[in-house]
Design a protein around this motif. Structure first.
Motif, PDB file in Angstrom:
ATOM      1  N   MET A 115       0.868  -1.143  -0.015  1.00  0.00           N
ATOM      2  CA  MET A 115      -0.031   0.087   0.051  1.00  0.00           C
ATOM      3  C   MET A 115       0.897   1.240  -0.048  1.00  0.00           C
ATOM      4  O   MET A 115       1.513   1.445   0.730  1.00  0.00           O
ATOM      5  CB  MET A 115      -0.926  -0.024   1.238  1.00  0.00           C
ATOM      6  CG  MET A 115      -2.018   1.149   1.119  1.00  0.00           C
ATOM      7  SD  MET A 115      -3.115   0.583   2.556  1.00  0.00           S
ATOM      8  CE  MET A 115      -4.735   1.136   2.089  1.00  0.00           C
ATOM      9  N   GLY A 116       0.749   2.057  -1.050  1.00  0.00           N
ATOM     10  CA  GLY A 116       1.549   3.417  -1.112  1.00  0.00           C
ATOM     11  C   GLY A 116       0.953   4.433  -0.345  1.00  0.00           C
ATOM     12  O   GLY A 116      -0.085   4.419   0.141  1.00  0.00           O
ATOM     13  N   LYS A 117       1.975   5.548  -0.469  1.00  0.00           N
ATOM     14  CA  LYS A 117       1.641   6.667   0.459  1.00  0.00           C
ATOM     15  C   LYS A 117       0.210   7.413  -0.154  1.00  0.00           C
ATOM     16  O   LYS A 117      -0.408   8.088   0.279  1.00  0.00           O
ATOM     17  CB  LYS A 117       2.806   7.786   0.479  1.00  0.00           C
ATOM     18  CG  LYS A 117       3.946   7.155   1.249  1.00  0.00           C
ATOM     19  CD  LYS A 117       4.765   8.270   1.495  1.00  0.00           C
ATOM     20  CE  LYS A 117       5.863   7.707   2.411  1.00  0.00           C
ATOM     21  NZ  LYS A 117       6.952   8.845   2.618  1.00  0.00           N
ATOM     22  N   VAL A 118      -0.065   7.279  -1.790  1.00  0.00           N
ATOM     23  CA  VAL A 118      -1.078   7.788  -2.166  1.00  0.00           C
ATOM     24  C   VAL A 118      -2.244   7.501  -1.633  1.00  0.00           C
ATOM     25  O   VAL A 118      -3.190   8.158  -1.182  1.00  0.00           O
ATOM     26  CB  VAL A 118      -0.862   7.733  -3.812  1.00  0.00           C
ATOM     27  CG1 VAL A 118      -1.995   8.403  -4.372  1.00  0.00           C
ATOM     28  CG2 VAL A 118       0.319   8.569  -4.295  1.00  0.00           C
ATOM     29  N   SER A 119      -2.275   5.971  -1.734  1.00  0.00           N
ATOM     30  CA  SER A 119      -3.502   5.239  -1.206  1.00  0.00           C
ATOM     31  C   SER A 119      -3.901   5.599   0.115  1.00  0.00           C
ATOM     32  O   SER A 119      -5.004   5.437   0.831  1.00  0.00           O
ATOM     33  CB  SER A 119      -3.672   3.903  -1.673  1.00  0.00           C
ATOM     34  OG  SER A 119      -2.547   3.351  -0.729  1.00  0.00           O
ATOM     35  N   LYS A 120      -2.907   6.036   1.073  1.00  0.00           N
ATOM     36  CA  LYS A 120      -2.815   6.276   2.209  1.00  0.00           C
ATOM     37  C   LYS A 120      -3.551   7.907   2.688  1.00  0.00           C
ATOM     38  O   LYS A 120      -3.517   8.114   3.959  1.00  0.00           O
ATOM     39  CB  LYS A 120      -1.763   6.094   3.116  1.00  0.00           C
ATOM     40  CG  LYS A 120      -1.500   4.312   3.333  1.00  0.00           C
ATOM     41  CD  LYS A 120      -0.063   4.459   3.987  1.00  0.00           C
ATOM     42  CE  LYS A 120       0.319   2.930   3.945  1.00  0.00           C
ATOM     43  NZ  LYS A 120       1.633   2.799   4.856  1.00  0.00           N
ATOM     44  N   GLY A 121      -3.460   8.717   1.577  1.00  0.00           N
ATOM     45  CA  GLY A 121      -3.895  10.045   1.987  1.00  0.00           C
ATOM     46  C   GLY A 121      -2.897  11.203   1.904  1.00  0.00           C
ATOM     47  O   GLY A 121      -3.112  12.082   2.252  1.00  0.00           O
ATOM     48  N   GLU A 122      -1.999  10.834   1.208  1.00  0.00           N
ATOM     49  CA  GLU A 122      -0.949  11.880   0.931  1.00  0.00           C
ATOM     50  C   GLU A 122      -1.490  13.151   0.251  1.00  0.00           C
ATOM     51  O   GLU A 122      -2.420  12.863  -0.611  1.00  0.00           O
ATOM     52  CB  GLU A 122       0.549  11.227   0.273  1.00  0.00           C
ATOM     53  CG  GLU A 122       1.386  12.161   0.279  1.00  0.00           C
ATOM     54  CD  GLU A 122       2.310  12.062   1.369  1.00  0.00           C
ATOM     55  OE1 GLU A 122       2.706  13.326   1.691  1.00  0.00           O
ATOM     56  OE2 GLU A 122       2.260  11.294   2.254  1.00  0.00           O
ATOM     57  N   LYS A 123      -1.036  14.304   0.670  1.00  0.00           N
ATOM     58  CA  LYS A 123      -1.447  15.548   0.031  1.00  0.00           C
ATOM     59  C   LYS A 123      -0.420  15.825  -1.085  1.00  0.00           C
ATOM     60  O   LYS A 123       0.688  15.602  -1.093  1.00  0.00           O
ATOM     61  CB  LYS A 123      -1.390  16.577   1.171  1.00  0.00           C
ATOM     62  CG  LYS A 123      -2.375  16.291   2.308  1.00  0.00           C
ATOM     63  CD  LYS A 123      -3.758  16.182   1.735  1.00  0.00           C
ATOM     64  CE  LYS A 123      -4.695  16.003   3.092  1.00  0.00           C
ATOM     65  NZ  LYS A 123      -5.926  16.028   2.597  1.00  0.00           N
ATOM     66  N   CYS A 124      -1.040  16.662  -2.027  1.00  0.00           N
ATOM     67  CA  CYS A 124      -0.235  17.282  -3.158  1.00  0.00           C
ATOM     68  C   CYS A 124       0.951  18.206  -2.669  1.00  0.00           C
ATOM     69  O   CYS A 124       0.499  18.698  -1.901  1.00  0.00           O
ATOM     70  CB  CYS A 124      -1.134  18.160  -4.042  1.00  0.00           C
ATOM     71  SG  CYS A 124      -0.236  18.825  -5.475  1.00  0.00           S
TER      72      CYS A 124
END
Length: 65
Positions: free
Chosen positions: A1-10
């Protein structure tokens, strides 16, 4: 599971990120300092800008196969 799917911000606008790209690749198109390694996170709007700016280079890379 990557950071993008964990809710990382732009990295640029604090919207939810949809993609991540390397800092070295992003420094060609955005005004950021190039670090030897690392990733930046892009929201939908900034990813669309990145795709438009890098379109020609990506097409040339595809032709090299």
């Amino acid at each position: 599971m990557g950071k993008v799917s964990k809710g990382e911000k732009c990295t640029f606008c604090n919207e939810p990120a949809v993609k991540s790209i390397s800092v070295a690749e992003a420094s060609k198109y955005f005004k950021i300092q190039a670090e030897p390694r690392g990733r930046i996170y892009l929201c939908k709007k900034h990813y669309k800008e990145y795709k438009k700016m890098s379109k020609e280079e990506r097409e040339l890379e595809r032709l090299r196969w």
